[in-house]
Design a protein around this motif. Structure first.
Motif, PDB file in Angstrom:
ATOM      1  N   LEU A 187       3.665  -0.366  -9.922  1.00 22.62           N
ATOM      2  CA  LEU A 187       4.096  -1.282  -8.865  1.00 22.62           C
ATOM      3  C   LEU A 187       3.205  -1.122  -7.633  1.00 22.62           C
ATOM      4  CD1 LEU A 187       6.385  -3.235  -7.774  1.00 22.62           C
ATOM      5  CD2 LEU A 187       7.385  -1.180  -6.784  1.00 22.62           C
ATOM      6  N   ASP A 188       2.919   0.114  -7.256  1.00 19.79           N
ATOM      7  CA  ASP A 188       2.127   0.330  -6.050  1.00 19.79           C
ATOM      8  C   ASP A 188       0.704  -0.205  -6.215  1.00 19.79           C
ATOM      9  OD1 ASP A 188       2.334   1.534  -3.342  1.00 19.79           O
ATOM     10  OD2 ASP A 188       0.571   2.607  -4.055  1.00 19.79           O
ATOM     11  N   LEU A 223       0.917  -3.974  -6.023  1.00 21.72           N
ATOM     12  CA  LEU A 223       1.111  -4.462  -4.649  1.00 21.72           C
ATOM     13  C   LEU A 223      -0.205  -4.406  -3.882  1.00 21.72           C
ATOM     14  CD1 LEU A 223       4.558  -2.945  -3.605  1.00 21.72           C
ATOM     15  CD2 LEU A 223       4.029  -5.346  -4.102  1.00 21.72           C
ATOM     16  N   TYR A 224      -0.926  -3.311  -4.054  1.00 23.37           N
ATOM     17  CA  TYR A 224      -2.212  -3.192  -3.364  1.00 23.37           C
ATOM     18  C   TYR A 224      -3.132  -4.345  -3.792  1.00 23.37           C
ATOM     19  CZ  TYR A 224      -6.175  -0.989  -1.084  1.00 23.37           C
ATOM     20  OH  TYR A 224      -7.238  -0.749  -0.246  1.00 23.37           O
ATOM     21  N   LEU A 226      -2.027  -7.635  -2.212  1.00 20.68           N
ATOM     22  CA  LEU A 226      -2.404  -7.707  -0.795  1.00 20.68           C
ATOM     23  C   LEU A 226      -3.908  -7.932  -0.645  1.00 20.68           C
ATOM     24  CD1 LEU A 226      -0.141  -4.858   0.659  1.00 20.68           C
ATOM     25  CD2 LEU A 226       0.280  -7.316   0.617  1.00 20.68           C
ATOM     26  N   PHE A 260      -9.747  -3.916   4.511  1.00 19.77           N
ATOM     27  CA  PHE A 260      -8.464  -3.503   3.923  1.00 19.77           C
ATOM     28  C   PHE A 260      -8.629  -2.185   3.158  1.00 19.77           C
ATOM     29  CE2 PHE A 260      -5.309  -4.048   0.306  1.00 19.77           C
ATOM     30  CZ  PHE A 260      -4.225  -3.605   1.056  1.00 19.77           C
ATOM     31  N   ARG A 288     -10.982   0.066   3.574  1.00 22.80           N
ATOM     32  CA  ARG A 288     -11.271   1.157   4.531  1.00 22.80           C
ATOM     33  C   ARG A 288      -9.972   1.643   5.167  1.00 22.80           C
ATOM     34  NH1 ARG A 288     -15.135  -1.059   8.922  1.00 22.80           N
ATOM     35  NH2 ARG A 288     -15.263   1.086   9.659  1.00 22.80           N
ATOM     36  N   THR A 289      -9.105   0.687   5.516  1.00 27.32           N
ATOM     37  CA  THR A 289      -7.824   1.073   6.138  1.00 27.32           C
ATOM     38  C   THR A 289      -6.983   1.854   5.134  1.00 27.32           C
ATOM     39  OG1 THR A 289      -7.941  -0.950   7.446  1.00 27.32           O
ATOM     40  CG2 THR A 289      -5.826   0.207   7.413  1.00 27.32           C
ATOM     41  N   GLY A 290      -6.973   1.400   3.885  1.00 30.45           N
ATOM     42  CA  GLY A 290      -6.229   2.121   2.850  1.00 30.45           C
ATOM     43  C   GLY A 290      -6.747   3.533   2.660  1.00 30.45           C
ATOM     44  N   LEU A 325      -8.427   5.311   4.934  1.00 33.17           N
ATOM     45  CA  LEU A 325      -8.154   6.097   6.148  1.00 33.17           C
ATOM     46  C   LEU A 325      -6.750   6.707   6.095  1.00 33.17           C
ATOM     47  CD1 LEU A 325      -8.981   6.966   9.053  1.00 33.17           C
ATOM     48  CD2 LEU A 325      -7.985   4.805   9.865  1.00 33.17           C
ATOM     49  N   TYR A 326      -5.802   5.935   5.556  1.00 34.41           N
ATOM     50  CA  TYR A 326      -4.412   6.411   5.517  1.00 34.41           C
ATOM     51  C   TYR A 326      -4.040   6.969   4.133  1.00 34.41           C
ATOM     52  CZ  TYR A 326      -4.181   4.667  10.145  1.00 34.41           C
ATOM     53  OH  TYR A 326      -4.446   4.492  11.476  1.00 34.41           O
ATOM     54  N   ARG A 327      -5.075   7.199   3.316  1.00 33.89           N
ATOM     55  CA  ARG A 327      -4.914   7.902   2.042  1.00 33.89           C
ATOM     56  C   ARG A 327      -3.904   7.227   1.123  1.00 33.89           C
ATOM     57  NH1 ARG A 327      -5.707  14.191   4.044  1.00 33.89           N
ATOM     58  NH2 ARG A 327      -7.862  13.884   4.656  1.00 33.89           N
ATOM     59  N   ILE A 328      -4.026   5.917   1.020  1.00 35.22           N
ATOM     60  CA  ILE A 328      -3.169   5.174   0.107  1.00 35.22           C
ATOM     61  C   ILE A 328      -3.722   5.376  -1.308  1.00 35.22           C
ATOM     62  CG2 ILE A 328      -2.260   2.887  -0.448  1.00 35.22           C
ATOM     63  CD1 ILE A 328      -1.456   4.077   2.372  1.00 35.22           C
ATOM     64  N   PRO A 329      -2.906   5.871  -2.227  1.00 39.02           N
ATOM     65  CA  PRO A 329      -3.435   6.209  -3.562  1.00 39.02           C
ATOM     66  C   PRO A 329      -4.124   5.049  -4.258  1.00 39.02           C
ATOM     67  CG  PRO A 329      -1.218   7.080  -3.264  1.00 39.02           C
ATOM     68  CD  PRO A 329      -1.482   6.225  -2.064  1.00 39.02           C
ATOM     69  N   ALA A 330      -3.680   3.828  -4.030  1.00 41.88           N
ATOM     70  CA  ALA A 330      -4.260   2.687  -4.741  1.00 41.88           C
ATOM     71  C   ALA A 330      -5.571   2.204  -4.127  1.00 41.88           C
ATOM     72  CB  ALA A 330      -3.250   1.536  -4.756  1.00 41.88           C
ATOM     73  N   PHE A 363     -10.255  -3.431  11.765  1.00 42.09           N
ATOM     74  CA  PHE A 363     -10.178  -2.083  11.182  1.00 42.09           C
ATOM     75  C   PHE A 363     -10.056  -1.065  12.278  1.00 42.09           C
ATOM     76  CE2 PHE A 363     -12.314   1.932  10.294  1.00 42.09           C
ATOM     77  CZ  PHE A 363     -11.536   2.393   9.261  1.00 42.09           C
ATOM     78  N   PRO A 364      -9.029  -0.263  12.287  1.00 44.96           N
ATOM     79  CA  PRO A 364      -7.895  -0.296  11.370  1.00 44.96           C
ATOM     80  C   PRO A 364      -6.653  -0.962  11.963  1.00 44.96           C
ATOM     81  CG  PRO A 364      -7.889   1.791  12.545  1.00 44.96           C
ATOM     82  CD  PRO A 364      -9.034   0.975  13.105  1.00 44.96           C
ATOM     83  N   MET A 393      -5.363  -4.646  10.938  1.00 48.33           N
ATOM     84  CA  MET A 393      -5.080  -4.634   9.498  1.00 48.33           C
ATOM     85  C   MET A 393      -3.774  -3.892   9.211  1.00 48.33           C
ATOM     86  SD  MET A 393      -6.246  -5.728   6.572  1.00 48.33           S
ATOM     87  CE  MET A 393      -8.029  -5.996   6.620  1.00 48.33           C
ATOM     88  N   TYR A 419       3.731  -2.687   3.846  1.00 48.06           N
ATOM     89  CA  TYR A 419       3.200  -1.858   2.755  1.00 48.06           C
ATOM     90  C   TYR A 419       2.624  -0.545   3.291  1.00 48.06           C
ATOM     91  CZ  TYR A 419       0.199  -0.318  -1.079  1.00 48.06           C
ATOM     92  OH  TYR A 419      -0.424   0.444  -2.057  1.00 48.06           O
ATOM     93  N   LEU A 420       1.681  -0.636   4.235  1.00 46.52           N
ATOM     94  CA  LEU A 420       1.004   0.584   4.710  1.00 46.52           C
ATOM     95  C   LEU A 420       1.928   1.447   5.572  1.00 46.52           C
ATOM     96  CD1 LEU A 420      -2.561  -0.665   5.782  1.00 46.52           C
ATOM     97  CD2 LEU A 420      -1.935   0.553   3.698  1.00 46.52           C
ATOM     98  N   HIS A 479       4.236   3.386   2.772  1.00 42.94           N
ATOM     99  CA  HIS A 479       3.358   4.561   2.798  1.00 42.94           C
ATOM    100  C   HIS A 479       3.343   5.312   4.128  1.00 42.94           C
ATOM    101  CE1 HIS A 479       1.706   4.307  -1.211  1.00 42.94           C
ATOM    102  NE2 HIS A 479       1.672   2.994  -1.075  1.00 42.94           N
ATOM    103  N   ALA A 519       2.081   5.093   6.992  1.00 48.95           N
ATOM    104  CA  ALA A 519       0.739   5.374   7.509  1.00 48.95           C
ATOM    105  C   ALA A 519       0.755   5.806   8.969  1.00 48.95           C
ATOM    106  CB  ALA A 519      -0.153   4.144   7.339  1.00 48.95           C
ATOM    107  N   ARG A 526       0.253  10.153   8.902  1.00 49.74           N
ATOM    108  CA  ARG A 526      -1.159  10.394   9.195  1.00 49.74           C
ATOM    109  C   ARG A 526      -1.601   9.767  10.516  1.00 49.74           C
ATOM    110  NH1 ARG A 526      -5.726  12.363   7.138  1.00 49.74           N
ATOM    111  NH2 ARG A 526      -7.628  11.131   7.226  1.00 49.74           N
TER     112      ARG A 526
END
Lengths: 133, 311
Positions: A94-95, A98-99, A102, A118, A120-122, A124-129, B156-157, B160, B169-170, B174, B176, B180
């Motif tokens: 699911l995750d 969703l990624y 988006l 998007f 890069r932002t993911g 930066l915040y260590r989103i697994p996907a 960025f960031p 976004m 989502y973020l 998560h 965010a 973090r």
């Protein structure tokens, strides 16, 4: 490439809509609402049916658009995974889906919004996907 | 053991936050706050995505200096009620929430300490209720409509992070910002990660509880169409007429509201203000320099007391 495609309404027999994500202000940046109107022909279809997409996992998703008095339609949107009625969702799948959805949205909205920003932002915040750099 | 809100808090929170929890019904919501010590009140206001915990090192120092310290958690954060609908939140509504608490406690001669969204909400309260306020402290915040911080113009960031669907989502699924995001906005990240990050995360445990973390950024004016434009115009106008004694404190390493631009603009609007005093700190400067900030406030208030006694 985002691996997400718009599809016709799938067969929902034996399925349920599993709530995944909600957005109350899809027009916070108006170009996002414009994208959904284009992608799902919402000026013509309105509230008659959800929009449907297929994600990279093969799972279908319903995008249910919401109206709010005094605001252009749609004002919000809910994303639901279409899953077997009595089965729990696979959360990692699911995750990732969703990624991808988006990311597909960002690609469709277009400049100045980019999938690179998007991702890069993911990261930066260590989103697994988020894909590695 | 008797079951109460106090002893049902997670152990990690109670270890860092030892103050007696109090609750008030404000403007239709349940607000958590602490009320420690005696004397003229110092009210410490936090922003997004923090809560009173941000001031944990400052509370006891200010109490020991002879002040009453009140720290409310904004509705939507900390130990306060967390509405689950975006439209429950507005800048005016949050200012009204604070006003309700200040009136219920009947606080006067307040030193109002404002950080991040504690600025627009707290300063709106102060400008609308000047008889209750004795002095102001501003830290890494703003009180005017435009232009936005350069940080807030970037996709960025920042843009976004809270874009439609991406915010939920973020920042929701998560966390965010609650996790973090704060970590990235302190100087001593190792210490923060070891001592406090898990507690900030524990107070916003579920996606729905983190709603305000992506709703607040959407209230920052980016252009003339912003929802809160008129409120910020009013706030800047009122502040420019304000003669309240004011202290400006800023994080030297602040990358959100950079000191060169934002502390100077406060100094221009409030030319009688003392400062800006620069301390070690990014946006969440209290995490790096809590005791030093408490000292600056303590000395400032002592000077005000001396000035009043000599009159």
């Amino acid at each position: 490439m985002t691996g997400v495609i718009v599809v016709e309404k799938p067969d929902l027999r034996g399925k349920r809509l599993s709530f995944a994500l909600a957005e109350d202000r899809v027009a916070h940046y108006p170009e996002f609402r414009d994208f959904f109107v284009r992608a799902f022909d919402l000026d013509r279809k309105g509230l008659t049916e959800p929009g449907f997409v297929q994600a990279p996992s093969g799972l279908g998703y319903a995008l249910i658009f919401l109206g709010r008095s005094g605001e252009p339609f749609p004002s919000g949107v809910e994303v639901h995974a279409i899953v077997d009625a009595l089965e729990p969702v696979a959360e990692e799948t699911l995750d990732r889906d969703l990624y991808a959805i988006l990311r597909w949205m960002i690609a469709g909205v277009g400049a100045p919004w980019t999938t690179e920003d998007f991702d890069r932002t993911g990261r930066l915040y260590r989103i697994p996907a988020a894909p590695p750099a | 053991m008797e079951l109460s809100l106090e002893n049902t808090l997670p152990e990690a929170i109670r270890a860092l936050w030892t103050y007696r929890p109090r609750y008030a019904n404000v403007n239709g919501w349940r607000m958590h706050y602490i009320d420690e010590g005696e004397g003229d009140p110092v009210v410490l206001l936090h922003g997004n995505p923090t809560w009173g915990l941000l001031y944990r090192e400052m509370v006891s120092l200010l109490v020991r200096s002879g002040r009453r310290v009140v720290v409310p958690d904004m509705i939507g954060f900390g130990l306060s009620e967390k509405p689950t609908r975006e439209h429950a939140h507005s800048l005016d509504g949050h200012a009204a929430n604070l006003t309700a608490l200040m009136r219920q406690l009947d606080l006067t001669r307040i030193m109002l300490v404002c950080h991040d969204w504690g600025g627009p909400t707290g300063l709106s309260f102060a400008m609308a209720n000047p008889a209750r306020v004795r002095a102001l402290t501003v830290m890494s915040t703003w009180a005017w409509p435009l232009p936005p911080a350069e940080f807030h113009t970037r996709i960025f960031p920042w843009r976004m992070m809270h874009a439609p669907l991406i915010g939920p989502y973020l920042l929701g699924k998560h966390r965010a910002l609650a996790g973090r995001g704060v970590y990235l906005s302190v100087v001593d990240r190792e210490k923060f990660g070891r001592s406090a990050q898990a507690v900030y995360e524990a107070t916003l445990p579920d996606p729905a509880s983190r709603l305000l973390t992506w709703v607040w950024p959407r209230w920052i004016p980016l252009d003339e169409n912003a929802r809160a434009l008129e409120r910020f115009q009013w706030l800047e106008r009122e502040l420019s007429q304000c003669k309240l004694p004011t202290l400006i404190i800023w994080g030297r390493e602040d990358e959100v509201f950079d000191a060169a631009t934002f502390s100077r603009r406060f100094k221009k609007i409030l030319p009688h203000a003392e400062g800006p005093f620069l301390v070690t700190g990014r946006h969440f400067l209290q995490e790096d320099s809590g005791p030093e900030i408490a000292d600056l406030i303590r000395h400032f208030l002592n000077r005000l007391d001396q000035g009043e006694r000599s009159q």
